[in-house]
Design an enzyme around this catalytic site. Structure first.
Site, short mmCIF file in Angstrom:
data_model
loop_
_atom_site.label_atom_id
_atom_site.label_comp_id
_atom_site.label_asym_id
_atom_site.label_seq_id
_atom_site.Cartn_x
_atom_site.Cartn_y
_atom_site.Cartn_z
N LYS A 172 -8.13 2.75 -3.40
CA LYS A 172 -8.37 2.21 -2.58
C LYS A 172 -9.44 2.59 -1.74
O LYS A 172 -8.86 3.32 -1.35
CB LYS A 172 -7.51 0.94 -1.46
CG LYS A 172 -6.38 0.17 -2.54
CD LYS A 172 -5.66 -0.28 -1.85
CE LYS A 172 -4.72 0.41 -1.35
NZ LYS A 172 -3.57 0.79 -0.52
N THR A 205 -6.90 -4.07 10.50
CA THR A 205 -6.59 -3.96 9.00
C THR A 205 -4.87 -3.63 9.29
O THR A 205 -4.51 -3.14 7.87
CB THR A 205 -7.03 -2.95 9.00
OG1 THR A 205 -6.72 -2.17 9.66
CG2 THR A 205 -8.60 -3.16 9.34
N GLY A 207 -1.44 -3.97 7.40
CA GLY A 207 -1.09 -5.10 5.67
C GLY A 207 -1.94 -4.78 4.64
O GLY A 207 -1.86 -5.46 3.82
N THR A 208 -3.04 -4.56 5.30
CA THR A 208 -4.16 -4.24 4.10
C THR A 208 -3.67 -4.05 3.00
O THR A 208 -3.86 -4.80 1.48
CB THR A 208 -5.82 -4.11 4.31
OG1 THR A 208 -5.05 -2.17 4.67
CG2 THR A 208 -6.44 -4.68 5.64
N GLY A 209 -3.16 -3.13 2.70
CA GLY A 209 -2.81 -2.17 1.19
C GLY A 209 -1.57 -2.62 0.67
O GLY A 209 -1.56 -3.13 -0.65
N CYS A 210 -0.49 -3.81 1.92
CA CYS A 210 0.80 -4.68 0.86
C CYS A 210 0.12 -5.61 0.55
O CYS A 210 0.52 -6.07 -0.66
CB CYS A 210 1.36 -4.83 2.53
SG CYS A 210 2.19 -3.43 3.66
N1 LIG Z 1 -12.97 -2.81 6.75
C1 LIG Z 1 -12.64 -3.41 6.21
N2 LIG Z 1 -14.00 -4.08 5.23
C2 LIG Z 1 -13.67 -4.87 3.93
N3 LIG Z 1 -12.80 -4.62 3.20
C3 LIG Z 1 -11.52 -3.70 3.29
C4 LIG Z 1 -11.27 -2.87 4.40
N4 LIG Z 1 -10.23 -2.40 4.56
C5 LIG Z 1 -9.97 -2.15 3.51
N5 LIG Z 1 -10.06 -2.97 3.05
C6 LIG Z 1 -10.07 -3.14 1.75
O1 LIG Z 1 -8.43 -3.30 1.53
C7 LIG Z 1 -8.12 -3.23 0.49
C8 LIG Z 1 -6.56 -2.23 0.74
O2 LIG Z 1 -7.70 -0.81 1.25
P1 LIG Z 1 -6.68 0.36 2.45
O3 LIG Z 1 -7.26 0.99 1.35
O4 LIG Z 1 -6.80 0.07 3.39
O5 LIG Z 1 -5.23 0.00 1.74
P2 LIG Z 1 -4.03 1.27 2.78
O6 LIG Z 1 -4.41 1.73 3.35
O7 LIG Z 1 -3.07 0.96 1.69
O8 LIG Z 1 -3.51 0.11 3.86
P3 LIG Z 1 -1.86 -0.66 4.83
O9 LIG Z 1 -2.85 -0.39 6.58
O10 LIG Z 1 -1.13 -1.45 4.30
O11 LIG Z 1 -1.15 0.74 4.36
C9 LIG Z 1 -9.33 -1.80 -0.41
O12 LIG Z 1 -9.44 -3.21 -1.34
C10 LIG Z 1 -10.19 -1.64 0.59
O13 LIG Z 1 -10.88 -1.43 -0.27
C1 LIG Z 2 7.17 -1.86 5.92
C2 LIG Z 2 6.28 -2.21 6.22
N1 LIG Z 2 5.20 -1.25 4.90
C3 LIG Z 2 4.21 -0.91 4.97
C4 LIG Z 2 3.47 -0.68 6.06
C5 LIG Z 2 1.84 -0.21 5.83
O1 LIG Z 2 0.86 -1.28 6.00
C6 LIG Z 2 3.66 -0.81 6.95
N2 LIG Z 2 3.23 -1.03 8.17
N3 LIG Z 2 5.11 -1.45 7.53
#
Ligand SMILES: Nc1ncnc2c1ncn2[C@@H]1O[C@H](COP(=O)(O)OP(=O)(O)OP(=O)(O)O)[C@@H](O)[C@H]1O
Ligand SMILES: Cc1ncc(CO)c(N)n1
Length: 271
Positions: A172, A205, A207-210
Site C-alpha cells: 500500500k 486517514t 483506520g484506512t488500512g483496517c
Molecule cells: N490520502 C489518500 N488518498 C487516497 N488514498 C489513500 C490516501 N491515504 C491512503 N490511501 C489508500 O488507503 C489504503 C490504505 O493505505 P495506507 O498506506 O494508508 O494504510 P495503513 O498505513 O495501513 O493505514 P492505517 O493508518 O490504518 O495503519 C491504500 O489503498 C492507500 O492507497
Molecule cells: C485497534 C487498532 N487497530 C489498528 C489500528 C491501525 O490503524 C489502530 N489504530 N487501532
C-alpha cells in the site's frame, strides 16, 4: 448469507480496528463476526492504553464462532504479541478459509500495536497460511529489513514477502508522496498489477488500512476472485477517504457510508 470474521483489536473511537471492520462488513452486505485480541483506549489523537486478551481467550472466541457459523473469509489486524499470533495461527490452520493479514504494527499517533519480538512469529507462522498480506511501506520495511525508497525497492520487498509463503501481497502506497495513491499488487505466480487513485489531501486517514483490508475480506467472502476483491476494496477506501466525516480533533476516521452512495466507477486506474 456470507459470513466473515475479523481477529483484531478494539478501537474505542470507532475508526480503526474491530469497529472499522464490522462497519465495513455491514456496508458491504456480509455478516461480520469478531475475535478481539486487545482493547485499546484510543481516539483520533492517539492510543492512551492497551489491555491484551490472553491467547486462550482469543482462541476461545474464534472457536465459539467457527463451531456454529460457516465463516468463509477472515482478516487479522492488531495481534499484539507472539503468543496471540501463534495461537491464532494454530486455530486458523484447522479451517479452510481465505485469510487476509493486515500486519498492523504502529498506530498513526505512534503507539505500538505489535510487540517487536512478535514480528518473527508473524513472518514464520501466520504469513505462510495467508492468502494475501496488506502491508504499508513501514510495515513492509519491518518485515523484510529492506529500506524502501524506489519502485524497485517495493518489488524487491514484495518478492521477499512472497518467499515467506503468502499467495499475494498488496504493497500500500498511502505513505508515499505524489499526486496519486498507488498500491502495487504481486502474486506468487509472478502476476503483477498496480492500482492508482487520486491522492486526497486530508488528515482524516485514521483506520484506512483496517478499512481497506476489511473491504477486501468482505469481497472475498462474497465470492469475488482475489484480483477483483483487491480492486473493489480500493474503490471502497477511495470513497471512504474522499467523503470525510470531519469528526475528532486529530486524524479523524474515514467514511464507511460513502461507498454505497458515491460514484466509484473510474476512480481507480489499473496499470
Ligand atoms: N490520502 C489518500 N488518498 C487516497 N488514498 C489513500 C490516501 N491515504 C491512503 N490511501 C489508500 O488507503 C489504503 C490504505 O493505505 P495506507 O498506506 O494508508 O494504510 P495503513 O498505513 O495501513 O493505514 P492505517 O493508518 O490504518 O495503519 C491504500 O489503498 C492507500 O492507497
Ligand atoms: C485497534 C487498532 N487497530 C489498528 C489500528 C491501525 O490503524 C489502530 N489504530 N487501532
Amino acid at each position: 448469507m456470507n459470513i466473515v470474521m475479523t481477529i483484531a483489536g478494539s478501537d474505542s473511537s470507532g475508526g480503526a480496528g474491530i469497529q472499522a471492520d464490522l462497519k465495513t462488513f455491514q456496508e458491504l452486505g456480509v455478516y461480520g463476526t469478531s475475535a478481539i485480541t486487545a482493547l485499546t483506549a484510543q481516539n483520533t489523537l492517539g492510543v492512551s492504553d492497551i489491555l491484551a486478551a490472553s491467547p486462550e481467550f482469543t482462541v476461545a472466541q474464534i472457536q465459539a464462532v467457527f463451531e456454529d457459523l460457516q465463516v468463509t473469509a477472515v482478516k487479522t489486524g492488531m495481534l499484539f504479541s507472539a503468543e496471540i499470533i501463534e495461537a491464532v495461527t494454530e486455530e486458523l490452520q484447522k479451517h479452510s478459509v481465505q485469510l487476509v493479514v493486515d500486519p498492523v504494527m504502529i498506530a498513526k499517533g505512534g503507539a505500538s500495536l505489535l510487540q517487536q519480538e512478535a514480528i518473527h512469529a508473524l513472518k514464520t507462522k501466520l504469513l505462510p497460511i495467508a492468502t494475501v498480506l496488506t502491508p504499508n511501506i513501514p510495515e513492509a520495511e519491518e518485515i523484510t529489513g529492506i529500506q524502501i525508497e524506489t519502485v524497485q525497492d517495493i518489488e524487491t520487498a514484495a518478492k521477499k514477502i512472497l518467499a515467506l509463503g503468502v499467495q499475494c501481497v498488496v504493497m500500500k502506497g498511502g505513505h508515499l508522496e505524489g499526486e496519486e495513491a498507488v498500491d502495487m499488487v504481486y502474486f506468487a505466480d509472478g502476476a503483477f498489477f498496480a492500482m492508482s487513485s487520486e491522492r486526497i489531501n486530508t488528515k482524516h486517514t485514521h483506520g484506512t488500512g483496517c478499512t481497506f483490508s476489511a473491504a477486501l475480506t468482505a469481497f472475498l467472502g462474497k465470492g469475488y476472485a482475489l484480483r477483483d476483491a483487491i480492486i473493489e476494496a480500493k474503490h471502497f477506501i477511495q470513497a471512504a477517504i474522499s467523503h470525510p466525516l470531519n469528526i475528532g480533533n486529530g486524524h479523524g476516521p474515514t467514511n464507511h457510508f460513502a461507498y454505497r452512495k458515491a460514484q466509484v466507477k473510474g476512480q481507480v486506474k489499473l496499470h
